[in-house]
Design a protein around this motif. Structure first.
Motif, mmCIF file in Angstrom:
data_model
loop_
_atom_site.group_PDB
_atom_site.id
_atom_site.type_symbol
_atom_site.label_atom_id
_atom_site.label_comp_id
_atom_site.label_asym_id
_atom_site.label_seq_id
_atom_site.Cartn_x
_atom_site.Cartn_y
_atom_site.Cartn_z
ATOM 1 N N MET A 1 0.845 -1.189 0.000
ATOM 2 C CA MET A 1 0.000 0.000 0.000
ATOM 3 C C MET A 1 0.889 1.250 0.000
ATOM 4 O O MET A 1 1.722 1.421 0.882
ATOM 5 N N LYS A 2 0.718 2.084 -1.021
ATOM 6 C CA LYS A 2 1.558 3.266 -1.161
ATOM 7 C C LYS A 2 0.812 4.514 -0.723
ATOM 8 O O LYS A 2 -0.398 4.654 -0.959
ATOM 9 N N LEU A 3 1.549 5.430 -0.116
ATOM 10 C CA LEU A 3 0.997 6.736 0.213
ATOM 11 C C LEU A 3 0.958 7.576 -1.054
ATOM 12 O O LEU A 3 1.965 7.721 -1.752
ATOM 13 N N ARG A 4 -0.214 8.114 -1.368
ATOM 14 C CA ARG A 4 -0.376 8.951 -2.546
ATOM 15 C C ARG A 4 -0.871 10.331 -2.109
ATOM 16 O O ARG A 4 -1.786 10.435 -1.281
ATOM 17 N N LEU A 5 -0.248 11.371 -2.654
ATOM 18 C CA LEU A 5 -0.556 12.737 -2.260
ATOM 19 C C LEU A 5 -0.747 13.611 -3.498
ATOM 20 O O LEU A 5 -0.070 13.410 -4.514
ATOM 21 N N HIS A 6 -1.638 14.574 -3.391
ATOM 22 C CA HIS A 6 -1.830 15.515 -4.490
ATOM 23 C C HIS A 6 -0.752 16.584 -4.407
ATOM 24 O O HIS A 6 -0.647 17.318 -3.419
ATOM 25 N N ASN A 7 0.036 16.676 -5.463
ATOM 26 C CA ASN A 7 1.128 17.635 -5.534
ATOM 27 C C ASN A 7 0.650 18.880 -6.284
ATOM 28 O O ASN A 7 0.341 18.816 -7.476
ATOM 29 N N SER A 8 0.574 20.002 -5.582
ATOM 30 C CA SER A 8 0.109 21.240 -6.227
ATOM 31 C C SER A 8 1.016 21.665 -7.373
ATOM 32 O O SER A 8 0.569 22.332 -8.311
ATOM 33 N N LEU A 9 2.277 21.270 -7.312
ATOM 34 C CA LEU A 9 3.226 21.658 -8.357
ATOM 35 C C LEU A 9 2.903 20.980 -9.682
ATOM 36 O O LEU A 9 2.949 21.598 -10.747
ATOM 37 N N THR A 10 2.553 19.692 -9.620
ATOM 38 C CA THR A 10 2.241 18.942 -10.845
ATOM 39 C C THR A 10 0.744 18.865 -11.114
ATOM 40 O O THR A 10 0.331 18.415 -12.175
#
Length: 464
Positions: free
Chosen positions: A1-10
């Motif tokens: 299970m991977k941690l996924r985050l919304h990157n404002s840069l991309t």
């Protein structure tokens, strides 16, 4: 299970891969301490504090920095109005901020740098920017030369014209470009100031965070987070300064921004006069209720604050605590549940870009499962899972009876006096003096106390 985050840069959700798994770094912009923070200010500290808690579960060493801005024109104005030294204002409100965060269940950061303790770091970074041709001195000021950094605007996705308009920049004769922003400015005798190569002065706001982040986390950090109102100009300017001061190195690899609060559909802001101070809300409501409210919407989405939403949140928490009370589960808090593994679906929700609405929905399902369990073993397993998940979110920390009697919130009501009225009502009922029983019930309601008749006798709680 991977941690996924919304990157404002991309502008997309990505797998989180730290630069060094043995040293994960995160910086969150802290408060400017000239007054109490309002409830909207508290949202990033709740949600990104939860992210720090999740990161610590995944990695052996996490360094979480959250700064204190203790030199600012708003602080100067507050001190002047009160007729006291600057430190009197900043010391008081920094202490109040820490106390309010503790009451709200927000984990303390590993590092809490103060801007005034980093003046030498700030001056050194400004000197680097001047030496590399990215800043210039003019009339006691030092300004960042925006034209020297071609990627300026990449984080916020704005054009130069939009950025100038959005920042309401000061058009000053000493600026090469209206978009150039202040790194250092002169101080008059009555204002706080420090000696520098450009004369006595004080730092601009943006350079403070760049210098503090460098001092404690290094030139490149994994995560930089804050409210989306900081995306421009504050975070955009941080990127420009830090990248240029460090020879083009990436400043922050992942940028996270939380949405703003509104009040019954209207933007919540100090300028509109429709904000609620956290300090005062904590006097009126249980801290867990406020914490729940700040997590009930996804952190990237706007969050509407209203009396009806607060009442609905209270009903949800009351329902969970009713389950724990009815199943006599309060005693399990310090036992098996404390060491219970987090439910897989609960952890999966948080790993999916910190999906707290789904995590809270899972708590409701766990409470239902505990009530419907057919065996003591199944019931205890569901209760332990509920308490473990709740504890991770900073919820279900109270004893159920204490929760319903309002021990989690400050009140001028004396519990012994309330109990006397409840006992008097019960005695009137037994004596079949229903008129007196109804009168006492109405009196309790006026005091904000709801009496619930159960087979085990009357129970009382404070109304939401």
């Amino acid at each position: 299970m991977k941690l996924r985050l919304h990157n404002s840069l991309t502008r997309r959700v990505e797998d989180f891969v730290p630069l060094d798994p043995n040293r994960v770094t995160m910086y969150v912009c802290g408060p400017t301490v000239y007054n109490y923070v309002h409830i909207g200010n508290a949202r990033p500290y709740v949600v990104f504090g939860l992210l720090a808690r999740l990161l610590r579960r995944l990695y052996p060493n996490v360094i979480y920095a959250r700064n204190i801005t203790d030199v600012d024109d708003k602080i100067n104005a507050a001190a002047a109005e009160a007729g006291v030294p600057i430190a009197t204002i900043t010391d008081r409100y920094a202490a109040d901020f820490r106390a309010d965060m503790a009451r709200l269940g927000v984990d303390a950061p590993d590092v809490e740098p103060h801007a005034t303790a980093h003046i030498s770091h700030i001056i050194a970074m400004i000197e680097q920017l001047i030496a590399s041709g990215h800043a210039y001195a003019a009339e006691g000021h030092v300004l960042f030369d925006v034209a020297s950094f071609p990627d300026y605007g990449k984080l916020s996705g704005r054009s130069t014209d939009e950025m100038i308009a959005g920042a309401r920049v000061e058009v000053a004769p000493y600026k090469k470009n209206p978009a150039d922003f202040v790194l250092w400015k002169p101080s008059t005798p009555e204002l706080p100031g420090w000696d520098s190569p450009w004369g006595r002065g004080r730092p601009g706001w943006h350079i403070e965070c760049s210098a503090m982040s460098e001092a404690h986390l290094g030139e490149t950090i994994d995560i930089h987070a804050g409210g989306n109102d900081l995306l421009f100009p504050h975070h955009e300017n941080e990127v420009a300064q830090s990248t240029c001061a460090h020879g083009g190195k990436i400043f922050a690899r992942y940028w996270l921004h939380n949405g703003m609060l509104s009040l019954e559909g209207r933007k919540m802001s100090k300028s509109l006069g429709n904000t609620f101070r956290l300090h005062e809300l904590l006097e009126q409501h249980p801290a867990e209720l406020l914490r729940y409210m700040l997590m009930k919407a996804h952190y990237r989405q706007p969050l509407d604050w209203s009396a009806s939403a607060l009442e609905q949140a209270r009903r949800t928490l009351d329902g969970w605590y009713t389950t724990l009370r009815d199943l006599h589960a309060g005693a399990r808090k310090s036992g098996a549940s404390a060491a219970h593994e987090l439910p897989e679906e609960f952890l999966a929700a948080l790993m999916d870009d910190l999906n707290t609405p789904e995590a809270l929905a899972i708590l409701s399902r766990l409470a239902d499962a505990a009530r419907k369990a057919q065996t003591p073993e199944a019931r205890d397993a569901a209760v332990d899972a509920l308490l473990a998940a709740g504890n991770f979110l900073g919820l279900l920390q109270a004893d159920p009876e204490s929760w319903f009697q309002g021990a989690t919130a400050d009140s001028s009501l004396d519990e012994a006096q309330v109990q006397q009225l409840v006992d008097a009502r019960q005695a009137a009922k037994k004596a079949k003096n229903f008129t007196e029983a109804d009168r006492l019930r109405a009196q309790l309601l006026e005091l904000g106390i709801v009496v619930e008749d159960t087979p085990q006798g009357p129970r009382w709680k404070r109304a939401a």
